[in-house]
Structures are given as C-alpha cells and as structure tokens.
Motif scaffolding. Sequence first.
Motif, PDB file in Angstrom:
ATOM      1  N   HIS A  86      14.813   8.394  24.010  1.00 32.53           N
ATOM      2  CA  HIS A  86      15.649   7.199  24.055  1.00 32.53           C
ATOM      3  C   HIS A  86      16.344   7.165  25.409  1.00 32.53           C
ATOM      4  N   LYS A  87      16.595   5.931  25.937  1.00 27.15           N
ATOM      5  CA  LYS A  87      17.063   5.897  27.332  1.00 27.15           C
ATOM      6  C   LYS A  87      18.185   4.910  27.625  1.00 27.15           C
ATOM      7  N   ALA A  88      18.783   4.312  26.587  1.00 24.48           N
ATOM      8  CA  ALA A  88      19.833   3.320  26.876  1.00 24.48           C
ATOM      9  C   ALA A  88      21.193   4.021  26.995  1.00 24.48           C
ATOM     10  N   SER A 127      16.043  12.542  35.268  1.00 21.32           N
ATOM     11  CA  SER A 127      16.809  11.397  35.784  1.00 21.32           C
ATOM     12  C   SER A 127      17.821  11.844  36.832  1.00 21.32           C
ATOM     13  N   ALA A 128      18.127  10.928  37.732  1.00 22.23           N
ATOM     14  CA  ALA A 128      19.205  11.166  38.697  1.00 22.23           C
ATOM     15  C   ALA A 128      20.546  11.314  37.984  1.00 22.23           C
ATOM     16  N   ALA A 129      20.575  10.985  36.695  1.00 22.62           N
ATOM     17  CA  ALA A 129      21.810  11.140  35.916  1.00 22.62           C
ATOM     18  C   ALA A 129      22.305  12.593  35.926  1.00 22.62           C
ATOM     19  N   PRO A 200      19.146  -6.420  27.535  1.00 22.30           N
ATOM     20  CA  PRO A 200      18.920  -5.350  28.509  1.00 22.30           C
ATOM     21  C   PRO A 200      20.223  -4.758  29.032  1.00 22.30           C
ATOM     22  N   ASN A 201      20.203  -3.454  29.296  1.00 24.97           N
ATOM     23  CA  ASN A 201      21.338  -2.793  29.960  1.00 24.97           C
ATOM     24  C   ASN A 201      21.156  -2.822  31.464  1.00 24.97           C
ATOM     25  N   ASN A 202      19.898  -2.816  31.876  1.00 24.01           N
ATOM     26  CA  ASN A 202      19.608  -2.591  33.295  1.00 24.01           C
ATOM     27  C   ASN A 202      19.539  -3.891  34.072  1.00 24.01           C
ATOM     28  N   LEU A 203      19.769  -3.751  35.367  1.00 21.91           N
ATOM     29  CA  LEU A 203      19.911  -4.927  36.221  1.00 21.91           C
ATOM     30  C   LEU A 203      18.650  -5.812  36.277  1.00 21.91           C
ATOM     31  N   PRO A 205      15.726  -6.251  34.444  1.00 16.62           N
ATOM     32  CA  PRO A 205      15.349  -7.107  33.308  1.00 16.62           C
ATOM     33  C   PRO A 205      16.415  -8.147  32.980  1.00 16.62           C
ATOM     34  N   TYR A 206      17.674  -7.827  33.270  1.00 18.05           N
ATOM     35  CA  TYR A 206      18.717  -8.841  33.016  1.00 18.05           C
ATOM     36  C   TYR A 206      18.553 -10.019  33.973  1.00 18.05           C
ATOM     37  N   ILE A 207      18.200  -9.721  35.214  1.00 17.12           N
ATOM     38  CA  ILE A 207      17.981 -10.799  36.191  1.00 17.12           C
ATOM     39  C   ILE A 207      16.803 -11.674  35.753  1.00 17.12           C
ATOM     40  N   LYS A 217      23.664 -15.937  31.665  1.00 18.81           N
ATOM     41  CA  LYS A 217      24.263 -15.640  32.972  1.00 18.81           C
ATOM     42  C   LYS A 217      24.281 -14.127  33.202  1.00 18.81           C
ATOM     43  N   LEU A 218      23.967 -13.703  34.414  1.00 21.47           N
ATOM     44  CA  LEU A 218      24.077 -12.282  34.754  1.00 21.47           C
ATOM     45  C   LEU A 218      25.531 -11.975  35.099  1.00 21.47           C
ATOM     46  N   LYS A 219      26.053 -10.904  34.541  1.00 23.20           N
ATOM     47  CA  LYS A 219      27.383 -10.438  34.958  1.00 23.20           C
ATOM     48  C   LYS A 219      27.183  -9.348  35.999  1.00 23.20           C
ATOM     49  N   VAL A 220      27.784  -9.528  37.159  1.00 25.18           N
ATOM     50  CA  VAL A 220      27.746  -8.489  38.192  1.00 25.18           C
ATOM     51  C   VAL A 220      29.008  -7.649  38.000  1.00 25.18           C
ATOM     52  N   PHE A 221      28.801  -6.373  37.669  1.00 23.84           N
ATOM     53  CA  PHE A 221      29.929  -5.524  37.278  1.00 23.84           C
ATOM     54  C   PHE A 221      30.675  -4.956  38.488  1.00 23.84           C
ATOM     55  N   GLY A 222      31.521  -5.783  39.084  1.00 23.72           N
ATOM     56  CA  GLY A 222      32.423  -5.310  40.132  1.00 23.72           C
ATOM     57  C   GLY A 222      31.915  -5.574  41.533  1.00 23.72           C
ATOM     58  N   ASP A 235      19.095   3.376  44.414  1.00 21.22           N
ATOM     59  CA  ASP A 235      17.787   3.632  45.019  1.00 21.22           C
ATOM     60  C   ASP A 235      16.723   3.128  44.033  1.00 21.22           C
ATOM     61  N   TYR A 236      16.360   1.840  44.178  1.00 20.11           N
ATOM     62  CA  TYR A 236      15.361   1.248  43.280  1.00 20.11           C
ATOM     63  C   TYR A 236      13.973   1.694  43.718  1.00 20.11           C
ATOM     64  N   ILE A 237      13.150   2.054  42.722  1.00 15.75           N
ATOM     65  CA  ILE A 237      11.803   2.519  43.042  1.00 15.75           C
ATOM     66  C   ILE A 237      10.777   1.798  42.165  1.00 15.75           C
ATOM     67  N   SER A 274      22.220  -2.925  47.308  1.00 18.70           N
ATOM     68  CA  SER A 274      23.341  -3.334  46.464  1.00 18.70           C
ATOM     69  C   SER A 274      22.849  -4.323  45.407  1.00 18.70           C
ATOM     70  N   VAL A 275      23.702  -4.552  44.409  1.00 16.73           N
ATOM     71  CA  VAL A 275      23.363  -5.527  43.359  1.00 16.73           C
ATOM     72  C   VAL A 275      23.136  -6.902  43.998  1.00 16.73           C
ATOM     73  N   LEU A 276      23.987  -7.282  44.939  1.00 16.30           N
ATOM     74  CA  LEU A 276      23.820  -8.603  45.568  1.00 16.30           C
ATOM     75  C   LEU A 276      22.535  -8.691  46.380  1.00 16.30           C
ATOM     76  N   GLU A 304      27.631   4.579  44.611  1.00 11.99           N
ATOM     77  CA  GLU A 304      26.422   4.650  45.424  1.00 11.99           C
ATOM     78  C   GLU A 304      25.549   5.844  45.024  1.00 11.99           C
ATOM     79  N   LEU A 305      24.253   5.609  44.905  1.00 16.97           N
ATOM     80  CA  LEU A 305      23.286   6.676  44.596  1.00 16.97           C
ATOM     81  C   LEU A 305      22.022   6.406  45.381  1.00 16.97           C
ATOM     82  N   PHE A 306      21.628   7.332  46.218  1.00 17.67           N
ATOM     83  CA  PHE A 306      20.267   7.265  46.760  1.00 17.67           C
ATOM     84  C   PHE A 306      19.798   8.663  47.129  1.00 17.67           C
TER      85      PHE A 306
HETATM   86  N1  UFG Z   1      24.423  -4.209  36.807  1.00 15.82           N
HETATM   87  C1  UFG Z   1      25.084  -5.407  36.776  1.00 15.82           C
HETATM   88  N2  UFG Z   1      24.873  -6.240  35.713  1.00 15.82           N
HETATM   89  C2  UFG Z   1      24.029  -5.924  34.698  1.00 15.82           C
HETATM   90  C3  UFG Z   1      23.349  -4.688  34.739  1.00 15.82           C
HETATM   91  C4  UFG Z   1      23.572  -3.848  35.809  1.00 15.82           C
HETATM   92  O1  UFG Z   1      25.872  -5.728  37.664  1.00 15.82           O
HETATM   93  O2  UFG Z   1      23.896  -6.711  33.757  1.00 15.82           O
HETATM   94  C5  UFG Z   1      24.653  -3.315  37.955  1.00 15.82           C
HETATM   95  C6  UFG Z   1      25.293  -2.006  37.523  1.00 15.82           C
HETATM   96  O3  UFG Z   1      26.691  -2.136  37.505  1.00 15.82           O
HETATM   97  C7  UFG Z   1      24.781  -1.060  38.597  1.00 15.82           C
HETATM   98  C8  UFG Z   1      23.429  -1.626  39.005  1.00 15.82           C
HETATM   99  O4  UFG Z   1      23.406  -2.970  38.516  1.00 15.82           O
HETATM  100  O5  UFG Z   1      25.612  -1.125  39.702  1.00 15.82           O
HETATM  101  C9  UFG Z   1      22.271  -0.883  38.392  1.00 15.82           C
HETATM  102  O6  UFG Z   1      22.484  -0.777  37.009  1.00 15.82           O
HETATM  103  P1  UFG Z   1      21.349  -0.314  35.994  1.00 15.82           P
HETATM  104  O7  UFG Z   1      21.942  -0.367  34.619  1.00 15.82           O
HETATM  105  O8  UFG Z   1      20.100  -1.073  36.240  1.00 15.82           O
HETATM  106  O9  UFG Z   1      21.057   1.197  36.434  1.00 15.82           O
HETATM  107  P2  UFG Z   1      22.037   2.457  36.506  1.00 15.82           P
HETATM  108  O10 UFG Z   1      22.068   2.881  37.937  1.00 15.82           O
HETATM  109  O11 UFG Z   1      23.331   2.216  35.843  1.00 15.82           O
HETATM  110  O12 UFG Z   1      21.256   3.500  35.575  1.00 15.82           O
HETATM  111  C10 UFG Z   1      20.068   4.102  35.997  1.00 15.82           C
HETATM  112  C11 UFG Z   1      19.139   4.334  34.816  1.00 15.82           C
HETATM  113  C12 UFG Z   1      19.698   5.340  33.860  1.00 15.82           C
HETATM  114  C13 UFG Z   1      20.146   6.577  34.581  1.00 15.82           C
HETATM  115  C14 UFG Z   1      21.032   6.262  35.736  1.00 15.82           C
HETATM  116  C15 UFG Z   1      21.261   7.538  36.497  1.00 15.82           C
HETATM  117  O13 UFG Z   1      18.915   3.111  34.114  1.00 15.82           O
HETATM  118  O14 UFG Z   1      18.673   5.693  32.969  1.00 15.82           O
HETATM  119  O15 UFG Z   1      20.396   5.325  36.588  1.00 15.82           O
HETATM  120  O16 UFG Z   1      21.877   7.372  37.657  1.00 15.82           O
HETATM  121  F1  UFG Z   1      20.840   7.388  33.734  1.00 15.82           F
END
Ligand code: UFG
Length: 343
Positions: A86-88, A127-129, A200-203, A205-207, A217-222, A235-237, A274-276, A304-306
Amino acid sequence: MNKKIIVTGGLGYIGSHTTIELIQNNFQVVVFDDLSNSSQKTIARIETITGEKIIFEKVDLKNEIRTGQEFSKHKDALAVIHFAAHKAVNESVKNPLNYYQNNLFAILNTLKWQYELGIKNFIFSSSAAVYGSPESLPISENNKIQRPLSPYGNTKKISEEIIEDFTKINSDFSAISLRYFNPIGAHDSGKIGELPKGIPNNLMPYITQTASGVREKLKVFGNDYPTKDGTPVRDYIHVVDLAKAHIKALTRLIENKQEKPLEIYNLGTGNGFSVLEVIKSFERISGLKLNYEIVTRREGDVPELFATTDLAFKKLGWKAELGLDEMVKSAWKWEQNYRNHNI
Ligand code: UFG
C-alpha cells in the motif's frame, strides 16, 4: 537460460511498467497481485503492448500459506521484484496498523518463501521517504536515514532493515533496494498509467483529473516555502525510466556483479521542479488553463527533495533520459485515453 521473474504487485503503477520492460528484455513474467489497488484489465493491456502472455496469480501476500503455495509453483524463477505494497501517505497516517500489517507481512512472507524455495535474488521497491526530512541536498545514498514522516514511509525503512538483517546471515542471498523519488508519467502507448482509486493524493494525477473535469480544482499546498517560487520542489522521474532501472538492477544480480549483499540506489533525475513549474509544463503541453488555487501547507511536506544519481549511473549504468515535459505529456495522454475510451 531460464529467465522467469516473479513480480509482486505487477499490475500496479510501477509494477506494470516494469513488467513491460521485462518482457521486452526477454524475461518471462509471473505476476502476483491481490488486485487491491489494481485492475485485472491491466493484464490484457500489457499483453497488447508486448504481444506476449504473462502468468497471473491472484494472491494476498499477507497469507503465509497461500504465498508459499504460489511460490512453490514458480520456484524455477531467477528473482523476485517486490512492488506489492500500500502506498498512500495520508491513508497510512489514518490507519497505521493496516499499513504495517499489509506491507510488512507481505515482505516477510515473500522473503521467507522465495529463500526456502531457492530463489536467491531480490529487488525491493523503496522510497526517498526513508530520508525523512533531509539534512542536506542533493540526497545521496549516504545521507542519514531518518524516521520517515508517515507510517507508509516507515514500512519502507523497516523493510530495508529486514532485508539488511536477512542478507547478513544468508550469504547466498542478494538484494538491491531502489529508492524512488517522485515517479510520474505513463507508458508512451497511452494504454497503461497511474490509476489511483478514489481521490488522488499525488500531484500529477490530481492535475490530469482536474484538467479532464473529474476534480474541480487543484489545491496547491503552500507557496511560502524557502524554494525558487515558494512551492515545494521534488525530483520527478518518468515511470518508464524507473522501470528500466529495474532491468539494470536485475541484470546486475543475475550476473553476480553486486559488491555487497544489499546494495541501495537512489532513482531520480537529480533535477528539482516546483509545483508551479509542473503546472506550467502541463498548461504548455495540454494547451489548457488549469483551475488551481494556493491554499495552506499540507502537513508532513518538506520544502525540497532531489537526488544524487551518480551511484546508479556508476554501478548500474543507468540514468534517467526523459524530461519533465515528456512525463507530463505521457500522463496527460493516458488520462485522456482512459477517460475517453474507458480502456
Ligand atoms: N501537491 C499539491 N496539491 C496536491 C497534491 C500534491 O500541491 O493536490 C504538492 C505537494 O504539496 C508536494 C508536491 O505536490 O509539494 C508533490 O506531492 P506528491 O503527493 O505528488 O508527492 P510527495 O513528494 O508528497 O510524495 C512522494 C511519494 C510518496 C513518498 C514521498 C517520499 O508519493 O510515496 O514522495 O518523499 F513517500
């Protein structure tokens, strides 16, 4: 030469792309998947793309006896690539026991049975987590491992520790752990891609879901982080680049080239966006204006993570080849195909 590989979670997002690469590199693939976060339709999609059949076993790896039965059927495999988990991140915060139970029983049963049945090579989807909130950038494999910010991330850290202990006492067992940064994108056929269940939790698929009208609407978190434009940098791959790295790691194991019983590699591009910047790339590629708003920070996000990528290049001969625009383009193609044709 026998080239059978067991891929757990082989119908999931990264697993399915890796299965395709394996087949295209002349491996025979056996997929173990419980379909908890994947679709059986993916089997046909993989077979259409590759023109080859895969063997599919529906199995819940938490079940020790059933797992043993399935491994017994395929004990002639050369290696296991273990994606099933599981990965969410936020779901894991809400239900930690479920995450520890699912992810840890699965790896324990996999290691136990594969070893007992003589399958001595193992690749782990990490994971980089495991770097937690990193002390320095870029993140190299020598960066300090810290308590991950979520139970999900912690299952990856604990899993690596389990593998480390296991390889220490079993000198005939070899493992490679691959620490992914932020996998996005889809296969260029447009036939497979990321398909998160629910919101979706991740950026990425939400886009794409916002652009296709599934989300409003996409929420940009900060936008007050200490980064180039205030939004977090990752670091998107491309998932296809990531899949290719697994073939390199597998070849290293099969050819007995590893220098340590457990080797660990970062898989990223080394570039931070960056998200933008991701949103701008999407708007440029799709020709659409994305509906988004800046809201407050999401708990647990780091600025920041890369990655440093030198080690994977030096030892595996792998480096990412596809850029952000290619990642975004393929993700958008997949979203459109999926919505329009319900493939
Ligand atoms: N973001 C938004 N709006 C959204 C979703 C994401 O602004 O609706 C932003 C987040 O705040 C973050 C960036 O987009 O700044 C990336 O977010 P993701 O959720 O796509 O990815 P994360 O970097 O949070 O998480 C990823 C993997 C996890 C892993 C983590 C480890 O999805 O599995 O990296 O660093 F645990």
